[in-house]
Scaffold this motif. Structure first.
Motif, PDB file in Angstrom:
ATOM      1  N   LEU A 158       0.811  -1.219   0.000  1.00 18.58           N
ATOM      2  CA  LEU A 158       0.000   0.000   0.000  1.00 18.58           C
ATOM      3  C   LEU A 158       0.845   1.270   0.000  1.00 18.58           C
ATOM      4  CD1 LEU A 158      -2.930  -0.846   2.439  1.00 18.58           C
ATOM      5  CD2 LEU A 158      -2.754  -1.221  -0.019  1.00 18.58           C
ATOM      6  N   LYS A 211      -0.362   4.835  -1.180  1.00 18.85           N
ATOM      7  CA  LYS A 211      -1.818   4.829  -1.230  1.00 18.85           C
ATOM      8  C   LYS A 211      -2.392   5.611  -0.051  1.00 18.85           C
ATOM      9  CE  LYS A 211      -1.912   1.903  -4.707  1.00 18.85           C
ATOM     10  NZ  LYS A 211      -2.320   2.326  -6.069  1.00 18.85           N
ATOM     11  N   ILE A 219      -5.657   5.521   2.367  1.00 19.81           N
ATOM     12  CA  ILE A 219      -6.764   4.665   2.793  1.00 19.81           C
ATOM     13  C   ILE A 219      -7.590   5.398   3.846  1.00 19.81           C
ATOM     14  CG2 ILE A 219      -7.436   2.462   3.827  1.00 19.81           C
ATOM     15  CD1 ILE A 219      -6.119   2.200   1.081  1.00 19.81           C
ATOM     16  N   ALA A 238      -3.033  -0.836   7.797  1.00 17.12           N
ATOM     17  CA  ALA A 238      -2.805  -0.042   6.588  1.00 17.12           C
ATOM     18  C   ALA A 238      -1.493   0.721   6.682  1.00 17.12           C
ATOM     19  CB  ALA A 238      -3.974   0.925   6.373  1.00 17.12           C
ATOM     20  N   ALA A 296       0.511   2.529   3.734  1.00 15.05           N
ATOM     21  CA  ALA A 296      -0.478   3.535   3.350  1.00 15.05           C
ATOM     22  C   ALA A 296      -0.458   4.746   4.269  1.00 15.05           C
ATOM     23  CB  ALA A 296      -1.877   2.918   3.360  1.00 15.05           C
ATOM     24  N   GLY A 325      -8.818   3.620  -1.265  1.00 13.47           N
ATOM     25  CA  GLY A 325      -9.624   2.562  -0.661  1.00 13.47           C
ATOM     26  C   GLY A 325     -10.263   3.091   0.606  1.00 13.47           C
ATOM     27  N   LEU A 368      -6.480  -6.159   3.408  1.00 16.00           N
ATOM     28  CA  LEU A 368      -5.989  -5.019   2.653  1.00 16.00           C
ATOM     29  C   LEU A 368      -5.030  -5.448   1.556  1.00 16.00           C
ATOM     30  CD1 LEU A 368      -5.400  -2.585   5.651  1.00 16.00           C
ATOM     31  CD2 LEU A 368      -7.096  -2.275   3.828  1.00 16.00           C
ATOM     32  N   LEU A 393      -6.808  -2.584  -5.821  1.00 16.41           N
ATOM     33  CA  LEU A 393      -6.654  -1.134  -5.712  1.00 16.41           C
ATOM     34  C   LEU A 393      -6.061  -0.589  -7.012  1.00 16.41           C
ATOM     35  CD1 LEU A 393      -5.151  -0.696  -2.135  1.00 16.41           C
ATOM     36  CD2 LEU A 393      -7.486  -0.236  -2.857  1.00 16.41           C
TER      37      LEU A 393
END
Length: 330
Positions: free
Chosen positions: A48, A51, A53, A72, A77, A108, A311, A322
Motif C-alpha cells: 500500500l 496509497k 486509505i 494499513a 499507506a 480505498g 488489505l 486497488l
C-alpha cells in the motif's frame, strides 16, 4: 489546466463487502495469509506504499478500527480517520455524493456504518474504489476472516472443523456461517434463544453454498441436545454493538445460553472463542474467558494480521484490487 470532470460513472463493486462474495479459494487464501502475517508481521513488501486509505467508523470499535488503521500503516499507506460526525452526510449531503468525492481522493475505504450492507455497496459503486466492510447491520465479514484464521492457527487446518456457536444470532454469527460454508466438510451448530437466530435468507444462502463443499449449518434453540464432539465453542456479547432488544425481559431467554466451566466440561477437547468485547457473567464466565482453553486473546490479536491480509488481498488484485492511481478502477 486539469480537464473538467463530468459526472462519475457507476463502477462495479470492489473490495470485501461480504464473505458470500468470495469463493472458496479466495477465502482460504486470505485466512492463510492472516496466519502468515501473525507469525511474521514483516512478511510483506508494503503493497500500500503511496496509497491513501480512509478509515470511517460511525460506530464504536476497539479491535477492528485499531487493526485496520495500524495494518494499513504497516503496509505503507497514509491513513485518514473519519469519525461519526466528520463527513458532510451529517449536514444533508447524499451518500452517493460523498462517495464520489472520496473516490476522487482515496485509494480505498474501510467503513463501519450504522446502516445496512447496501449502503457500503453503494459507496463502492459510486466511489469506484475498493470498500472493506468493517461491520454492517447484516454481517461482519472481517471478523469472520479473523475467526477462520484463528482456528487455522490453533488447529493447523480448517477442513472438517466443527464449531458450536452459542448466544445471539448477530452479524458475527452470519459471517461465521458464510465463512464456514466455504470450508470443506465443516459443521456449524448455531444455538440461540427462540427468535434470536440469524435471518432466514442468510441461513439459506450459507446452507446452499455449503452444499457444494460438504459444509453443514445446523440451528437449534435447545441447549440440552448438543453434540459433544466439537472443536470450538464460540460466543459473542448478547447485545450486539449499537443495538437494543424490544423485549424488556430478553435476559431471561438468554440465561440458559451462558457459558461457564460446567458447560465447557461437556466438550472436553473444545477450544473457546469470543469476538470481544465480553460481558463476564452474561454470555461467559470469567473462568472460561480467561481459562486455559480460551483462545479469545490470540483471536483478538489476529484482528491485526487479518486486517492486513484483507488489505493486501484488495491491493494485489482480489475483488478488482486497488487502482494504481487515485480514483479507483472507475
Amino acid at each position: 489546466m486539469r480537464p473538467v470532470q463530468g459526472a462519475p460513472q457507476v463502477c462495479p463493486e470492489s473490495g470485501l463487502l461480504s464473505l458470500r462474495d468470495l469463493d472458496e479459494n479466495e477465502l482460504d487464501r486470505i485466512a492463510v495469509r492472516a496466519v502468515d502475517l501473525y507469525e511474521n508481521p514483516l512478511a510483506h513488501d508494503r503493497p500500500l506504499a503511496g496509497k491513501a486509505i480512509g478509515v470511517l467508523f460511525t460506530k464504536t470499535s476497539t479491535r477492528t478500527r485499531t487493526a485496520f488503521s495500524v495494518g494499513a500503516h504497516r503496509l505503507g499507506a497514509h491513513v485518514l480517520a473519519y469519525g461519526p460526525a466528520d463527513l458532510q452526510v451529517n449536514t444533508g449531503e447524499s451518500l452517493t455524493d460523498t462517495a464520489r468525492v472520496l473516490g476522487a481522493m482515496l485509494d480505498g475505504l474501510v467503513a463501519r456504518t450504522a446502516g445496512p450492507l447496501r449502503d457500503l455497496r453503494a459507496i463502492s459503486r459510486e466511489s469506484g474504489i475498493p470498500v472493506v466492510n468493517a461491520m454492517a447491520t447484516e454481517e461482519h465479514p472481517t471478523q469472520g476472516i479473523c475467526d477462520l484464521a484463528t482456528i487455522r492457527l490453533h488447529r493447523g487446518d480448517l477442513s472438517g472443523v466443527t464449531v458450536l456457536y452459542v448466544g445471539e444470532g448477530n452479524n458475527t454469527t452470519t459471517a461465521l456461517a458464510h465463512g464456514l460454508a466455504k470450508v470443506p466438510s465443516s459443521t456449524l451448530i448455531i444455538a440461540t434463544p427462540e427468535g434470536y437466530g440469524i435471518p432466514g435468507e442468510e441461513l439459506t444462502a450459507a446452507r446452499t453454498a455449503g452444499a457444494s463443499v460438504g459444509a453443514t449449518v445446523v440451528t437449534t434453540t435447545s441447549m440440552a441436545d448438543l453434540p459433544t464432539d466439537v472443536d470450538v465453542v464460540y460466543t459473542t456479547r448478547w447485545q450486539t454493538t449499537g443495538t437494543a432488544k424490544s423485549d424488556p425481559d430478553w435476559r431471561e431467554a438468554f440465561r440458559p445460553f451462558h457459558i461457564d466451566q460446567a458447560f465447557m466440561d461437556r466438550f472436553p477437547s473444545a477450544l473457546f472463542m469470543h469476538d470481544l468485547p465480553a460481558c463476564r457473567g452474561d454470555e461467559v464466565s470469567g473462568a472460561v474467558l480467561d481459562g486455559p482453553r480460551s483462545i479469545a486473546w490470540s483471536q483478538a490479536a489476529m484482528k491485526l494480521s487479518s486486517a492486513m491480509a484483507v488489505l493486501e488481498f484488495c491491493a494485489t488484485g482480489g475483488r478488482a484490487g486497488l487502482s494504481v492511481t487515485n480514483g479507483g478502477p472507475g
